[in-house]
Write an enzyme that holds these catalytic residues in place. Structure first.
Site, mmCIF file in Angstrom:
data_model
loop_
_atom_site.group_PDB
_atom_site.id
_atom_site.type_symbol
_atom_site.label_atom_id
_atom_site.label_comp_id
_atom_site.label_asym_id
_atom_site.label_seq_id
_atom_site.Cartn_x
_atom_site.Cartn_y
_atom_site.Cartn_z
ATOM 1 N N LYS A 1 0.687 -1.105 -0.024
ATOM 2 C CA LYS A 1 -0.206 -0.314 -0.154
ATOM 3 C C LYS A 1 0.548 1.439 0.160
ATOM 4 O O LYS A 1 0.421 2.158 -0.637
ATOM 5 C CB LYS A 1 -1.314 0.084 1.325
ATOM 6 C CG LYS A 1 -2.173 -0.821 1.476
ATOM 7 C CD LYS A 1 -2.958 -0.916 2.491
ATOM 8 C CE LYS A 1 -2.091 -1.230 3.474
ATOM 9 N NZ LYS A 1 -1.252 -2.061 4.486
ATOM 10 N N ARG B 1 -10.378 1.347 8.779
ATOM 11 C CA ARG B 1 -9.397 -0.098 9.322
ATOM 12 C C ARG B 1 -11.129 -0.897 9.461
ATOM 13 O O ARG B 1 -10.650 -2.203 9.516
ATOM 14 C CB ARG B 1 -8.393 -0.364 10.471
ATOM 15 C CG ARG B 1 -7.612 0.328 9.611
ATOM 16 C CD ARG B 1 -6.573 -0.301 11.329
ATOM 17 N NE ARG B 1 -6.766 0.225 12.342
ATOM 18 C CZ ARG B 1 -6.528 0.074 13.967
ATOM 19 N NH1 ARG B 1 -5.192 0.556 13.577
ATOM 20 N NH2 ARG B 1 -7.138 0.312 14.522
ATOM 21 N N ARG C 1 11.018 -7.999 4.414
ATOM 22 C CA ARG C 1 11.842 -6.469 4.760
ATOM 23 C C ARG C 1 12.716 -5.723 5.423
ATOM 24 O O ARG C 1 12.935 -7.229 6.744
ATOM 25 C CB ARG C 1 9.944 -6.074 5.097
ATOM 26 C CG ARG C 1 9.198 -5.387 4.709
ATOM 27 C CD ARG C 1 7.969 -4.977 4.979
ATOM 28 N NE ARG C 1 7.022 -5.539 6.249
ATOM 29 C CZ ARG C 1 6.102 -5.141 6.666
ATOM 30 N NH1 ARG C 1 5.479 -4.402 5.601
ATOM 31 N NH2 ARG C 1 5.218 -5.458 7.746
ATOM 32 N N ARG D 1 11.548 -5.231 11.363
ATOM 33 C CA ARG D 1 11.201 -4.278 12.203
ATOM 34 C C ARG D 1 10.866 -5.796 13.133
ATOM 35 O O ARG D 1 10.637 -6.718 13.388
ATOM 36 C CB ARG D 1 9.785 -4.295 11.476
ATOM 37 C CG ARG D 1 9.806 -2.764 10.649
ATOM 38 C CD ARG D 1 8.701 -2.772 9.444
ATOM 39 N NE ARG D 1 7.413 -2.728 10.771
ATOM 40 C CZ ARG D 1 6.491 -2.957 9.880
ATOM 41 N NH1 ARG D 1 6.134 -2.021 8.846
ATOM 42 N NH2 ARG D 1 5.562 -2.929 10.658
ATOM 43 N N ARG E 1 -1.501 -11.251 12.255
ATOM 44 C CA ARG E 1 -1.577 -9.984 11.850
ATOM 45 C C ARG E 1 -2.823 -10.318 10.489
ATOM 46 O O ARG E 1 -3.551 -9.082 10.301
ATOM 47 C CB ARG E 1 -0.488 -8.847 11.381
ATOM 48 C CG ARG E 1 0.262 -7.950 12.119
ATOM 49 C CD ARG E 1 1.432 -7.851 12.152
ATOM 50 N NE ARG E 1 1.331 -6.776 11.195
ATOM 51 C CZ ARG E 1 2.048 -6.439 10.078
ATOM 52 N NH1 ARG E 1 3.952 -7.173 10.899
ATOM 53 N NH2 ARG E 1 2.845 -5.911 9.564
#
Length: 273
Positions: free
Chosen positions: A61, A138, A172, A216, A227
């Site tokens: 996104k 959300r 990531r 992260r 998640r």
């Protein structure tokens, strides 16, 4: 924009949203929304863009919203970035957010709305017009509030298979010095049920960043899958909410940026630059 800020700042609003989240979500789930086709008229040129980007964690996104932000000259407001900026601060909210994020849970609506209202105030003071929201709304109640205070032109829902999403999240990396994002995952997954194969080359860092890469804290396989589960449970009613208004554009990413970016521009009636 000012109306949105005043609405978010209202203490009565915070109370209402906290009490009504569960009820609103169940109400939309119970509706039999029609499966409308994608919006038939997308004309972003010559007008103020007020778009929303939806999609699972790790779908991209931020990448595509940021590119469109630059192309269209409107701010890209990512609630994830707002949360990460707040995490870097030393206030009591930072500690609360760290505990939530590290457990893979969603940040509460009250916190998100407070962070967003501050960002909108800053933008208004700078004379910003239009926006691309990334990570908001959300929940159905958030979408309803957004509808009350501003007109959303288009909602782009980016989609990828779960296996691809997990690999992307685990790959990531962030440079601890320059802050840029990279992805070391090399993805090549066969499609299922007739879907095409998905291949994504890694987004490798330059040599000066390699020794400074960090991961992260919430990018572990268990947390990523949790998640995704939380997102899917909450996102379907939001998708149905916008689908019923004829504003939802569902876009299956065919691969990485080189494959997906031109096709997204084509669907949005935009010329690539």
């Amino acid at each position: 924009m000012a109306a949105m800020i005043r609405h978010f700042r209202s203490s009565n609003y915070i109370t209402r949203i906290t009490r009504s989240l569960s009820t609103a979500t169940e109400t939309v789930k119970s509706q039999n929304y029609p499966r409308n086709p994608i919006p038939t008229s997308i004309e972003p040129k010559g007008k103020t863009v007020q778009w929303v980007f939806l999609g699972c964690p790790g779908v991209g996104k931020g990448t595509y919203a940021s590119r469109l932000s630059t192309l269209l000259g409107v701010p890209h407001i990512a609630t994830g970035d707002l949360v990460r900026d707040e995490l870097k601060s030393s206030g009591s909210l930072s500690k609360q957010l760290a505990a939530i994020v590290n457990q893979g849970k969603l940040v509460s609506d009250e916190i998100i709305l407070n962070l967003l209202s501050k960002r909108l105030e800053t933008g208004e003071a700078k004379g910003e017009a239009g926006f691309i929201l990334d990570g908001f709304p959300r929940t159905v109640r958030q979408a309803e509030i957004l509808t009350e205070v501003t007109d959303i032109d288009l909602v782009v829902n980016l989609k990828l298979p779960e296996r691809v999403l997990v690999e992307k999240c685990l790959g990531r990396r962030i440079c601890s010095e320059c802050g840029k994002n990279f992805n070391v995952a090399s993805i090549d997954i066969a499609g299922e049920n007739g879907a095409p194969r998905i291949s994504m080359a890694p987004l490798n860092p330059p040599s000066q960043c390699i020794s400074k890469l960090i991961t992260r804290a919430d990018d572990t396989e268990d947390i990523v899958k949790e998640r995704l589960k939380i997102y899917w449970d909450k996102s379907q009613p939001v998708e149905d909410f916008y689908r019923s208004q004829g504003k939802l554009l569902e876009f299956d990413l065919p691969g990485g940026i080189p494959e997906s970016w031109p096709k997204l521009l084509e669907v949005l009636n935009l010329d690539g630059q």
